[in-house]
Design a protein around this motif. Structure first.
Motif, PDB file in Angstrom:
ATOM      1  N   GLN A 181     -13.292 -10.536   4.949  1.00 58.75           N
ATOM      2  CA  GLN A 181     -14.595 -11.060   4.575  1.00 58.75           C
ATOM      3  C   GLN A 181     -14.595 -11.561   3.131  1.00 58.75           C
ATOM      4  OE1 GLN A 181     -17.037 -11.195   7.066  1.00 58.75           O
ATOM      5  NE2 GLN A 181     -15.236 -10.547   8.234  1.00 58.75           N
ATOM      6  N   SER A 182     -13.573 -11.188   2.381  1.00 55.25           N
ATOM      7  CA  SER A 182     -13.418 -11.642   0.996  1.00 55.25           C
ATOM      8  C   SER A 182     -11.938 -11.600   0.645  1.00 55.25           C
ATOM      9  CB  SER A 182     -14.208 -10.747   0.035  1.00 55.25           C
ATOM     10  OG  SER A 182     -13.581  -9.477  -0.089  1.00 55.25           O
ATOM     11  N   THR A 183     -11.599 -12.176  -0.501  1.00 55.36           N
ATOM     12  CA  THR A 183     -10.197 -12.220  -0.924  1.00 55.36           C
ATOM     13  C   THR A 183      -9.769 -10.960  -1.663  1.00 55.36           C
ATOM     14  OG1 THR A 183     -10.832 -13.358  -2.966  1.00 55.36           O
ATOM     15  CG2 THR A 183     -10.218 -14.739  -1.092  1.00 55.36           C
ATOM     16  N   SER A 184     -10.648  -9.974  -1.749  1.00 53.81           N
ATOM     17  CA  SER A 184     -10.296  -8.729  -2.439  1.00 53.81           C
ATOM     18  C   SER A 184      -9.972  -7.598  -1.471  1.00 53.81           C
ATOM     19  CB  SER A 184     -11.437  -8.294  -3.366  1.00 53.81           C
ATOM     20  OG  SER A 184     -12.610  -8.022  -2.623  1.00 53.81           O
ATOM     21  N   GLN A 185     -10.170  -7.828  -0.178  1.00 57.01           N
ATOM     22  CA  GLN A 185      -9.879  -6.775   0.804  1.00 57.01           C
ATOM     23  C   GLN A 185      -8.382  -6.665   1.055  1.00 57.01           C
ATOM     24  OE1 GLN A 185     -12.791  -8.268   3.851  1.00 57.01           O
ATOM     25  NE2 GLN A 185     -13.214  -6.101   4.094  1.00 57.01           N
ATOM     26  N   GLU A 186      -7.918  -5.456   1.204  1.00 53.29           N
ATOM     27  CA  GLU A 186      -6.511  -5.205   1.489  1.00 53.29           C
ATOM     28  C   GLU A 186      -6.270  -5.174   3.005  1.00 53.29           C
ATOM     29  OE1 GLU A 186      -6.045  -1.499  -0.698  1.00 53.29           O
ATOM     30  OE2 GLU A 186      -5.075  -2.600  -2.312  1.00 53.29           O
ATOM     31  N   PRO A 187      -5.024  -5.370   3.441  1.00 55.91           N
ATOM     32  CA  PRO A 187      -3.823  -5.633   2.639  1.00 55.91           C
ATOM     33  C   PRO A 187      -3.754  -7.089   2.174  1.00 55.91           C
ATOM     34  CG  PRO A 187      -3.230  -5.573   4.959  1.00 55.91           C
ATOM     35  CD  PRO A 187      -4.699  -5.230   4.882  1.00 55.91           C
ATOM     36  N   ILE A 188      -3.348  -7.264   0.930  1.00 53.98           N
ATOM     37  CA  ILE A 188      -3.254  -8.590   0.331  1.00 53.98           C
ATOM     38  C   ILE A 188      -1.780  -8.935   0.117  1.00 53.98           C
ATOM     39  CG2 ILE A 188      -3.833 -10.003  -1.672  1.00 53.98           C
ATOM     40  CD1 ILE A 188      -6.245  -8.190  -2.128  1.00 53.98           C
ATOM     41  N   PRO A 189      -1.321 -10.078   0.629  1.00 58.67           N
ATOM     42  CA  PRO A 189       0.085 -10.464   0.417  1.00 58.67           C
ATOM     43  C   PRO A 189       0.400 -10.534  -1.073  1.00 58.67           C
ATOM     44  CG  PRO A 189      -0.951 -11.898   2.036  1.00 58.67           C
ATOM     45  CD  PRO A 189      -2.047 -11.069   1.432  1.00 58.67           C
ATOM     46  N   PRO A 190       1.484  -9.917  -1.520  1.00 58.46           N
ATOM     47  CA  PRO A 190       1.813  -9.922  -2.952  1.00 58.46           C
ATOM     48  C   PRO A 190       2.286 -11.291  -3.440  1.00 58.46           C
ATOM     49  CG  PRO A 190       3.542  -8.830  -1.698  1.00 58.46           C
ATOM     50  CD  PRO A 190       2.419  -9.095  -0.736  1.00 58.46           C
ATOM     51  N   ASN A 191       2.847 -12.083  -2.535  1.00 63.30           N
ATOM     52  CA  ASN A 191       3.319 -13.412  -2.909  1.00 63.30           C
ATOM     53  C   ASN A 191       2.124 -14.346  -3.092  1.00 63.30           C
ATOM     54  OD1 ASN A 191       4.139 -16.315  -2.160  1.00 63.30           O
ATOM     55  ND2 ASN A 191       6.131 -15.337  -2.459  1.00 63.30           N
ATOM     56  N   PHE A 192       2.031 -14.995  -4.256  1.00 67.32           N
ATOM     57  CA  PHE A 192       0.877 -15.817  -4.577  1.00 67.32           C
ATOM     58  C   PHE A 192       0.677 -16.940  -3.566  1.00 67.32           C
ATOM     59  CE2 PHE A 192      -0.712 -19.736  -6.539  1.00 67.32           C
ATOM     60  CZ  PHE A 192      -1.978 -19.342  -6.916  1.00 67.32           C
ATOM     61  N   PHE A 193       1.757 -17.610  -3.171  1.00 64.99           N
ATOM     62  CA  PHE A 193       1.637 -18.754  -2.275  1.00 64.99           C
ATOM     63  C   PHE A 193       1.211 -18.319  -0.873  1.00 64.99           C
ATOM     64  CE2 PHE A 193       4.598 -20.092  -5.606  1.00 64.99           C
ATOM     65  CZ  PHE A 193       3.959 -21.236  -6.046  1.00 64.99           C
ATOM     66  N   PHE A 240      -3.321   3.778   2.088  1.00 65.15           N
ATOM     67  CA  PHE A 240      -4.748   3.638   1.813  1.00 65.15           C
ATOM     68  C   PHE A 240      -5.497   4.864   2.310  1.00 65.15           C
ATOM     69  CE2 PHE A 240      -4.279   1.939   6.086  1.00 65.15           C
ATOM     70  CZ  PHE A 240      -5.440   2.318   6.759  1.00 65.15           C
ATOM     71  N   VAL A 241      -6.718   5.017   1.849  1.00 66.84           N
ATOM     72  CA  VAL A 241      -7.567   6.129   2.252  1.00 66.84           C
ATOM     73  C   VAL A 241      -8.514   5.643   3.338  1.00 66.84           C
ATOM     74  CG1 VAL A 241      -9.329   7.778   1.528  1.00 66.84           C
ATOM     75  CG2 VAL A 241      -7.420   7.229  -0.007  1.00 66.84           C
ATOM     76  N   VAL A 242      -8.475   6.298   4.477  1.00 65.24           N
ATOM     77  CA  VAL A 242      -9.318   5.924   5.608  1.00 65.24           C
ATOM     78  C   VAL A 242     -10.792   6.123   5.238  1.00 65.24           C
ATOM     79  CG1 VAL A 242      -9.894   6.398   8.012  1.00 65.24           C
ATOM     80  CG2 VAL A 242      -7.514   6.545   7.249  1.00 65.24           C
ATOM     81  N   GLY A 243     -11.592   5.104   5.484  1.00 61.37           N
ATOM     82  CA  GLY A 243     -13.011   5.184   5.179  1.00 61.37           C
ATOM     83  C   GLY A 243     -13.371   4.730   3.784  1.00 61.37           C
ATOM     84  N   SER A 244     -12.386   4.274   3.010  1.00 63.41           N
ATOM     85  CA  SER A 244     -12.646   3.854   1.629  1.00 63.41           C
ATOM     86  C   SER A 244     -13.357   2.507   1.561  1.00 63.41           C
ATOM     87  CB  SER A 244     -11.331   3.767   0.845  1.00 63.41           C
ATOM     88  OG  SER A 244     -10.491   2.758   1.389  1.00 63.41           O
ATOM     89  N   GLY A 245     -13.236   1.707   2.625  1.00 63.82           N
ATOM     90  CA  GLY A 245     -13.864   0.395   2.639  1.00 63.82           C
ATOM     91  C   GLY A 245     -13.067  -0.678   1.931  1.00 63.82           C
ATOM     92  N   LYS A 246     -11.891  -0.336   1.419  1.00 62.80           N
ATOM     93  CA  LYS A 246     -11.073  -1.322   0.706  1.00 62.80           C
ATOM     94  C   LYS A 246     -10.183  -2.135   1.641  1.00 62.80           C
ATOM     95  CE  LYS A 246     -10.875   1.372  -3.586  1.00 62.80           C
ATOM     96  NZ  LYS A 246      -9.988   2.026  -4.582  1.00 62.80           N
ATOM     97  N   VAL A 247     -10.005  -1.622   2.865  1.00 68.62           N
ATOM     98  CA  VAL A 247      -9.139  -2.269   3.843  1.00 68.62           C
ATOM     99  C   VAL A 247     -10.011  -2.942   4.890  1.00 68.62           C
ATOM    100  CG1 VAL A 247      -7.334  -1.851   5.569  1.00 68.62           C
ATOM    101  CG2 VAL A 247      -7.336  -0.569   3.436  1.00 68.62           C
ATOM    102  N   ILE A 248      -9.545  -4.067   5.440  1.00 66.48           N
ATOM    103  CA  ILE A 248     -10.324  -4.752   6.466  1.00 66.48           C
ATOM    104  C   ILE A 248     -10.636  -3.773   7.600  1.00 66.48           C
ATOM    105  CG2 ILE A 248      -9.507  -7.068   5.903  1.00 66.48           C
ATOM    106  CD1 ILE A 248      -7.526  -6.894   8.146  1.00 66.48           C
ATOM    107  N   SER A 249     -11.847  -3.863   8.109  1.00 65.54           N
ATOM    108  CA  SER A 249     -12.344  -2.838   9.028  1.00 65.54           C
ATOM    109  C   SER A 249     -11.549  -2.769  10.327  1.00 65.54           C
ATOM    110  CB  SER A 249     -13.826  -3.082   9.335  1.00 65.54           C
ATOM    111  OG  SER A 249     -14.027  -4.369   9.890  1.00 65.54           O
ATOM    112  N   GLY A 250     -10.974  -3.885  10.771  1.00 61.29           N
ATOM    113  CA  GLY A 250     -10.189  -3.867  12.008  1.00 61.29           C
ATOM    114  C   GLY A 250      -8.989  -2.950  11.928  1.00 61.29           C
ATOM    115  N   ILE A 251      -8.348  -2.906  10.763  1.00 60.19           N
ATOM    116  CA  ILE A 251      -7.201  -2.014  10.576  1.00 60.19           C
ATOM    117  C   ILE A 251      -7.652  -0.568  10.522  1.00 60.19           C
ATOM    118  CG2 ILE A 251      -5.458  -1.287   8.887  1.00 60.19           C
ATOM    119  CD1 ILE A 251      -4.827  -4.143   8.350  1.00 60.19           C
TER     120      ILE A 251
END
Length: 214
Positions: A164-176, A129-140
């Motif tokens: 804060q939402s279900t679109s922030q990364e990292p997102i588990p690839p497994n649906f369940f 990921f790109v640092v500062g992009s805002g796509k990753v949860i801020s704690g990471i």
């Protein structure tokens, strides 16, 4: 030992030995390269030592492992298991990390690991990921920005710095796994009962593998 670890971590769970086994990588895979095996052995050793309450290697072997709150992090706590020797990332840098992501709820359930993500050769694929992009949860992002390449860090992320939402990364690839993670964190009934601090607290073990200036 379990009580000592749980108190230092500041979370509401105390992992048992089955939890320890669940977060450790399979270091005997025939498809792993020597460098990959080396990283995984180091990570496994660090996980075993801290999870079981043993002293992490420090200049003084008698000093107990201690989580410290990162400055200007919104409450993120970190424990350096290994200090890196490379560069420190800045906003705009592309970083590659390996991680184990766990939830404070559900007895420390591991919801994702980069060692489960394999490329066409069967090698574990780092998360990029790109640092500062805002796509990753801020704690990471906060934790990675104060690491050096080669470092290994365990972080405890409070809900305000986590998902804060279900679109922030990292997102588990497994649906369940993904559904279980988000239905736990955003459970409306339990949130209304004041359980948000337990549901949304995350624990990540992060290894900063590399960075690239872009």
């Amino acid at each position: 030992m379990m009580l000592q670890y749980s108190a230092a971590l500041g979370c509401s769970f105390a992992p048992d030995h089955s939890t320890v086994r669940s977060v450790l990588p399979n270091i005997t895979s025939a498809t792993s390269s020597p460098s990959s095996l080396t990283r995984r052995v180091v990570l496994s050793t660090a996980l075993i030592s801290t999870t079981l309450g043993f002293t992490v290697s420090t200049p003084s072997n008698s000093a107990a492992a201690e989580f410290l709150k990162l400055p200007n992090s919104g409450g993120v706590k970190a424990l350096d298991l290994r200090v890196g020797t490379g560069e420190v990332p800045s906003n705009g840098d592309q970083v590659s990390v390996h991680y184990y992501g766990r939830l404070a709820a559900k007895q420390g359930w591991r919801f994702d690991s980069t060692y489960d993500h394999k490329d066409e050769n069967g090698e574990p694929t780092p998360f990029v990921f790109v640092v500062g992009s805002g796509k990753v949860i801020s704690g990471i992002e906060t934790a990675v920005k104060s690491m050096k390449v080669g470092g290994l860090r365990r972080i405890v992320i409070p809900p305000s710095q986590g998902y804060q939402s279900t679109s922030q990364e990292p997102i588990p690839p497994n649906f369940f796994d993904r559904q279980r993670l988000f239905t736990t964190i955003f459970n409306p009934t339990r949130l209304a009962n004041g359980e948000g601090s337990t549901l949304g607290t995350l624990v990540f073990d992060i290894e900063l593998v590399s960075l690239r200036h872009i």
